[in-house]
Write a protein that holds these residues in place. Structure first.
Motif, PDB file in Angstrom:
ATOM      1  N   GLU A 126      36.999   3.108 -17.777  1.00  0.00           N
ATOM      2  CA  GLU A 126      37.421   2.674 -16.441  1.00  0.00           C
ATOM      3  C   GLU A 126      37.152   1.190 -16.212  1.00  0.00           C
ATOM      4  N   TYR A 127      36.031   0.694 -16.775  1.00  0.00           N
ATOM      5  CA  TYR A 127      35.690  -0.722 -16.626  1.00  0.00           C
ATOM      6  C   TYR A 127      35.381  -1.303 -18.009  1.00  0.00           C
ATOM      7  N   PRO A 128      36.377  -1.537 -18.837  1.00  0.00           N
ATOM      8  CA  PRO A 128      36.100  -2.022 -20.212  1.00  0.00           C
ATOM      9  C   PRO A 128      35.517  -3.437 -20.240  1.00  0.00           C
ATOM     10  N   GLN A 129      35.792  -4.259 -19.215  1.00  0.00           N
ATOM     11  CA  GLN A 129      35.294  -5.635 -19.213  1.00  0.00           C
ATOM     12  C   GLN A 129      33.798  -5.718 -18.950  1.00  0.00           C
ATOM     13  N   HIS A 130      33.169  -4.575 -18.512  1.00  0.00           N
ATOM     14  CA  HIS A 130      31.745  -4.590 -18.185  1.00  0.00           C
ATOM     15  C   HIS A 130      30.925  -3.750 -19.163  1.00  0.00           C
ATOM     16  N   LYS A 131      31.431  -3.461 -20.337  1.00  0.00           N
ATOM     17  CA  LYS A 131      30.722  -2.606 -21.288  1.00  0.00           C
ATOM     18  C   LYS A 131      29.371  -3.203 -21.680  1.00  0.00           C
ATOM     19  N   LYS A 132      29.318  -4.507 -21.898  1.00  0.00           N
ATOM     20  CA  LYS A 132      28.056  -5.131 -22.307  1.00  0.00           C
ATOM     21  C   LYS A 132      27.023  -5.076 -21.181  1.00  0.00           C
ATOM     22  N   ILE A 133      27.486  -5.264 -19.927  1.00  0.00           N
ATOM     23  CA  ILE A 133      26.548  -5.195 -18.803  1.00  0.00           C
ATOM     24  C   ILE A 133      25.983  -3.779 -18.672  1.00  0.00           C
ATOM     25  N   PHE A 134      26.849  -2.779 -18.859  1.00  0.00           N
ATOM     26  CA  PHE A 134      26.376  -1.393 -18.802  1.00  0.00           C
ATOM     27  C   PHE A 134      25.322  -1.132 -19.882  1.00  0.00           C
ATOM     28  N   THR A 154       0.813  -1.217   0.000  1.00  0.00           N
ATOM     29  CA  THR A 154       0.000   0.000   0.000  1.00  0.00           C
ATOM     30  C   THR A 154       0.847   1.267   0.000  1.00  0.00           C
ATOM     31  N   CYS A 155       2.141   1.147   0.208  1.00  0.00           N
ATOM     32  CA  CYS A 155       2.999   2.330   0.266  1.00  0.00           C
ATOM     33  C   CYS A 155       3.378   2.841  -1.112  1.00  0.00           C
ATOM     34  N   GLY A 156       3.084   2.140  -2.168  1.00  0.00           N
ATOM     35  CA  GLY A 156       3.422   2.639  -3.486  1.00  0.00           C
ATOM     36  C   GLY A 156       3.498   1.514  -4.490  1.00  0.00           C
ATOM     37  N   PRO A 157       4.023   1.790  -5.710  1.00  0.00           N
ATOM     38  CA  PRO A 157       4.123   0.759  -6.742  1.00  0.00           C
ATOM     39  C   PRO A 157       5.150  -0.296  -6.364  1.00  0.00           C
ATOM     40  N   THR A 158       5.165  -1.356  -7.150  1.00  0.00           N
ATOM     41  CA  THR A 158       6.096  -2.455  -6.906  1.00  0.00           C
ATOM     42  C   THR A 158       7.532  -1.952  -6.968  1.00  0.00           C
ATOM     43  N   THR A 159       8.316  -2.350  -5.986  1.00  0.00           N
ATOM     44  CA  THR A 159       9.707  -1.894  -5.912  1.00  0.00           C
ATOM     45  C   THR A 159      10.580  -2.772  -6.807  1.00  0.00           C
ATOM     46  N   PRO A 160      11.210  -2.200  -7.827  1.00  0.00           N
ATOM     47  CA  PRO A 160      12.079  -3.015  -8.691  1.00  0.00           C
ATOM     48  C   PRO A 160      13.407  -3.311  -8.007  1.00  0.00           C
ATOM     49  N   ILE A 161      13.918  -4.523  -8.203  1.00  0.00           N
ATOM     50  CA  ILE A 161      15.219  -4.934  -7.669  1.00  0.00           C
ATOM     51  C   ILE A 161      16.081  -5.380  -8.844  1.00  0.00           C
ATOM     52  N   LEU A 162      17.249  -4.787  -8.973  1.00  0.00           N
ATOM     53  CA  LEU A 162      18.171  -5.105 -10.062  1.00  0.00           C
ATOM     54  C   LEU A 162      19.325  -5.924  -9.513  1.00  0.00           C
ATOM     55  N   ALA A 163      19.566  -7.098 -10.106  1.00  0.00           N
ATOM     56  CA  ALA A 163      20.671  -7.974  -9.706  1.00  0.00           C
ATOM     57  C   ALA A 163      21.777  -7.863 -10.744  1.00  0.00           C
ATOM     58  N   LEU A 164      22.986  -7.475 -10.324  1.00  0.00           N
ATOM     59  CA  LEU A 164      24.113  -7.271 -11.227  1.00  0.00           C
ATOM     60  C   LEU A 164      25.294  -8.112 -10.763  1.00  0.00           C
ATOM     61  N   VAL A 177      29.420  -1.180  -8.778  1.00  0.00           N
ATOM     62  CA  VAL A 177      28.019  -0.825  -8.573  1.00  0.00           C
ATOM     63  C   VAL A 177      27.899   0.570  -7.951  1.00  0.00           C
ATOM     64  N   ARG A 178      28.811   0.892  -7.053  1.00  0.00           N
ATOM     65  CA  ARG A 178      28.790   2.212  -6.419  1.00  0.00           C
ATOM     66  C   ARG A 178      29.014   3.314  -7.446  1.00  0.00           C
ATOM     67  N   ASP A 179      29.993   3.147  -8.336  1.00  0.00           N
ATOM     68  CA  ASP A 179      30.249   4.160  -9.362  1.00  0.00           C
ATOM     69  C   ASP A 179      29.095   4.266 -10.345  1.00  0.00           C
ATOM     70  N   VAL A 180      28.488   3.129 -10.697  1.00  0.00           N
ATOM     71  CA  VAL A 180      27.342   3.152 -11.607  1.00  0.00           C
ATOM     72  C   VAL A 180      26.170   3.894 -10.958  1.00  0.00           C
ATOM     73  N   ILE A 236      20.397   8.163 -17.009  1.00  0.00           N
ATOM     74  CA  ILE A 236      20.578   6.848 -17.632  1.00  0.00           C
ATOM     75  C   ILE A 236      21.587   6.901 -18.768  1.00  0.00           C
ATOM     76  N   GLY A 237      21.620   8.045 -19.465  1.00  0.00           N
ATOM     77  CA  GLY A 237      22.562   8.154 -20.582  1.00  0.00           C
ATOM     78  C   GLY A 237      24.010   8.047 -20.181  1.00  0.00           C
ATOM     79  N   SER A 238      24.319   8.200 -18.888  1.00  0.00           N
ATOM     80  CA  SER A 238      25.716   8.102 -18.451  1.00  0.00           C
ATOM     81  C   SER A 238      26.273   6.696 -18.593  1.00  0.00           C
ATOM     82  N   LEU A 239      25.384   5.681 -18.686  1.00  0.00           N
ATOM     83  CA  LEU A 239      25.868   4.306 -18.855  1.00  0.00           C
ATOM     84  C   LEU A 239      26.477   4.081 -20.228  1.00  0.00           C
ATOM     85  N   ASN A 240      26.244   5.002 -21.133  1.00  0.00           N
ATOM     86  CA  ASN A 240      26.760   4.855 -22.498  1.00  0.00           C
ATOM     87  C   ASN A 240      27.910   5.816 -22.792  1.00  0.00           C
ATOM     88  N   ASN A 241      28.398   6.514 -21.742  1.00  0.00           N
ATOM     89  CA  ASN A 241      29.479   7.457 -22.003  1.00  0.00           C
ATOM     90  C   ASN A 241      30.828   6.760 -21.948  1.00  0.00           C
TER      91      ASN A 241
END
Length: 647
Positions: A611-619, A571-581, A588-591, A600-605
């Protein structure tokens, strides 16, 4: 107590900042208003208590006039001449009554006042000549001062015109003189040009005051009244142009200087001319004082051993004499209590005096509620129009800012290292949302000048899940209705917040079983860490610090429980989304920081990718996921999405 404005932007009008300082003075004077409104009727004037007037001058104008009259640069002689100008030309409160009343009695008094001023002028000039004033200078002073209306009109604009006409008459006399030397004519031309420049600055100040809504009773047209102004601003009865006014300490010197003088509510009955006044504030420009202690280019800098070409900023200050303000406030309170004492037998006189002690001048200090900008943000080109809008809000008690280098906005300039605020409405609105400033007023020049309409934007929307940034369209509001609309919505928001607190308090009492269920389901162990050591729930110390630590640990645990209860309660609001990475915590802190500050556009900069080239696809996939969530919540009609596309 003091109020200062320091501005180093050369494109801004210094007279606008001077007018804002006088506006602040009017707001402070309204704090002296009695509980029950008192109005002094001096037909055709109606002045609301407190009754006060503004005495102002331009010190360079006075110096230029003395040079124009060939007065020697001796301090004693010039001080005598300045005192002469104050005694003869300055309009007193009694002169205000005689000038504004048009009956035969007061017309005769006005003529008698002028005759007495001319007689006083002759006596003072003779005394000044005995002190060393040259006869030629005395003759020119008499020509300048005696050639116009004495004393100067209570209407400040007419008083400035009188000075202009008298100076031009003296200048024409010098130019048309056949026996005059070229050096004398050249000096006369130079002095007259300086007089015109200072007069133009005073006229710009009066125009800025008028645009901000500061109107005196002396300037009020017949049939209107100054009592219709809001209660949080007190207009001066009149403005007196006092050419001999100077500050003894010479802090406000070189430009504008003014004083606020408080009158008694029955000053009109003192017909002998000896009206008691109380100086409660003074202010003006102190650029020359700053220049004396800091060479140009070194203001506010640790570099003081070399010269730069940077200009000294415009410095405007206002000093309040708190003892005079509080004394007036206490006198009014005691008088009111004495009146009530006569009708109440159970209250003693000492008790009535005790009630007046500690009476606050300000009930509370409100945070900034509105930022006034243009289509180009906080640019300098539209500063005057934004000041007019801000003055409408100030008069109604709405806290507003319109300059980038003031209070909250200045701290953001330093924090974000921003050099130009002339960027976009969206960026300033997002900054206002971060600072919990509820409204942004957008001024478009063509709409404001032609129709008097501005755009009002609410920066955040309150939802059960929390406040969200509002990127919806603006609404058009007329300038006359702007303050009332904002105050109504702020009132509704405060009522909503109070209701929300009551519901939460009720839910915390009624829903203690649900919270207890959460406590039983989860085992919490709060640890407290400081610079000396860390504490856990098993620590047992009998010190004052341990009591404080236990209080912090208990509060922190309760906050976590409340957050979990809000997440689990549908009753406190809409469904809370949870993202698992599948990422490390530091990634995760920097993201998360990039999403908060850049969107959101910062994920594509390139920064995150480098800084993290191995995670480009996840971003990239995370960006698609968040975009889908935004579209999903928007399609369900939830207003704004829980994750804004840009912020």
């Amino acid at each position: 107590a003091s109020f200062d404005i320091i501005q180093d932007e050369q494109s801004l009008s210094a007279q606008l900042l001077e007018a804002e300082t006088i506006f602040v003075l009017c707001q402070v004077m309204s704090l002296l208003a009695p509980n029950e409104e008192q109005v002094l009727d001096i037909p055709p004037l109606s002045i609301k208590s407190p009754i006060w007037f503004l005495r102002l001058t331009h010190t360079r104008l006075s110096d230029a006039l003395l040079d124009f009259c060939y007065v020697p640069a001796t301090e004693k002689i010039r001080q005598n001449c300045l005192s002469l100008m104050t005694s003869v030309t300055a309009c007193s409160p009694i002169d205000l009554i005689n000038q504004r009343r048009h009956s035969g009695k007061h017309r005769r008094k006005a003529k008698q006042s002028k005759a007495s001023k001319i007689e006083l002028l002759d006596v003072c000039l003779e005394a000044a000549m005995e002190e060393g004033l040259p006869k030629r200078s005395a003759k020119r002073l008499k020509t300048f001062i005696g050639g116009g209306a004495l004393p100067y009109p209570a209407d400040i604009s007419k008083a400035i015109d009188t000075v202009h006409d008298s100076a031009r008459k003296l200048y024409n006399m010098d130019i048309n003189s056949s026996g005059g030397k070229d050096d004398a004519k050249r000096l006369s031309k130079t002095c007259f040009a300086e007089v015109l420049r200072c007069i133009n600055l005073l006229r710009q100040l009066i125009q800025a005051l008028t645009s901000l809504g500061v109107v005196t009773a002396a300037n009020t047209k017949k049939g209107t009244s100054t009592t219709t102004h809001p209660t949080n601003i007190s207009m001066p009865a009149y403005m007196s142009l006092d050419l001999g006014l100077r500050q003894k300490r010479n802090h406000f010197v070189g430009r504008l200087f003014f004083q606020a003088l408080l009158l008694r509510d029955d000053f009109d009955r003192q017909t002998d001319g000896n009206v008691s006044t109380r100086r409660v504030a003074e202010g003006g420009r102190y650029d020359d004082l700053v220049r004396h202690f800091r060479p140009p280019g070194n203001f506010g800098s640790i570099v003081t051993d070399r010269y730069t070409a940077a200009r000294v900023p415009d410095c405007i200050g206002l000093v309040f004499f708190m003892n005079k303000l509080i004394e007036r406030k206490y006198v009014d309170i005691i008088e009111n209590e004495v009146v009530e004492l006569k009708s109440t037998k159970n209250v003693s006189y000492i008790e009535s005096v005790r009630r007046g002690i500690g009476q606050p001048l300000l009930d509370e200090i409100q945070p900034v509620q509105v930022i006034v900008i243009s289509e180009n943000g906080l640019d300098h080109a539209t500063c005057s129009e934004r000041a007019i809008i801000a003055s409408h809000l100030w008069r109604s008690g709405v806290r507003a800012e319109y300059l980038a280098q003031t209070s909250v906005m200045l701290s953001l300039l330093r924090h974000f290292s921003l050099q130009d605020w002339s960027s976009s409405v969206e960026r300033v609105s997002k900054v206002a949302a971060i600072l919990n400033i509820p409204y942004v007023v957008v001024m478009q020049p063509h709409l404001f000048k032609l129709k008097g309409v501005v755009k009002l934007r609410q920066t955040t929307i309150d939802l059960p899940s929390g406040p969200l940034f509002n990127n919806s369209s603006d609404e058009l509001v007329h300038i006359s209705m702007l303050a009332s609309v904002i105050l109504d919505r702020l009132g509704d928001s405060n009522e909503h917040d109070n209701t929300k607190k009551e519901l939460l308090h009720q839910a915390s009492n009624e829903g203690s079983n649900d919270i207890s269920a959460i406590q039983n389901k989860f085992d919490f162990n709060c640890l407290y860490v400081d610079s000396d050591q860390y504490y856990d729930g098993e620590s047992k110390l009998s010190t004052d610090k341990w009591k404080q630590v236990k209080k912090v640990m208990r509060t922190s645990s309760q906050n976590v429980i409340d957050q979990l209860y809000n997440v689990m309660d549908a009753t406190c609001g809409p469904t809370t989304p949870i993202l698992a990475l599948d990422l490390q915590f530091r990634v995760v802190r920097d993201v998360g920081s990039s999403l908060i500050f850049e969107g959101i556009g910062s994920l594509n900069n390139a920064r995150l990718a480098d800084e993290y080239p191995q995670h480009k696809k996840i971003f990239r996939n995370l960006m698609y996921c968040l975009d889908a969530l935004v579209r999903k919540y928007e399609s369900k009609g939830n207003g704004s999405a829980p994750i804004d596309q840009e912020l």
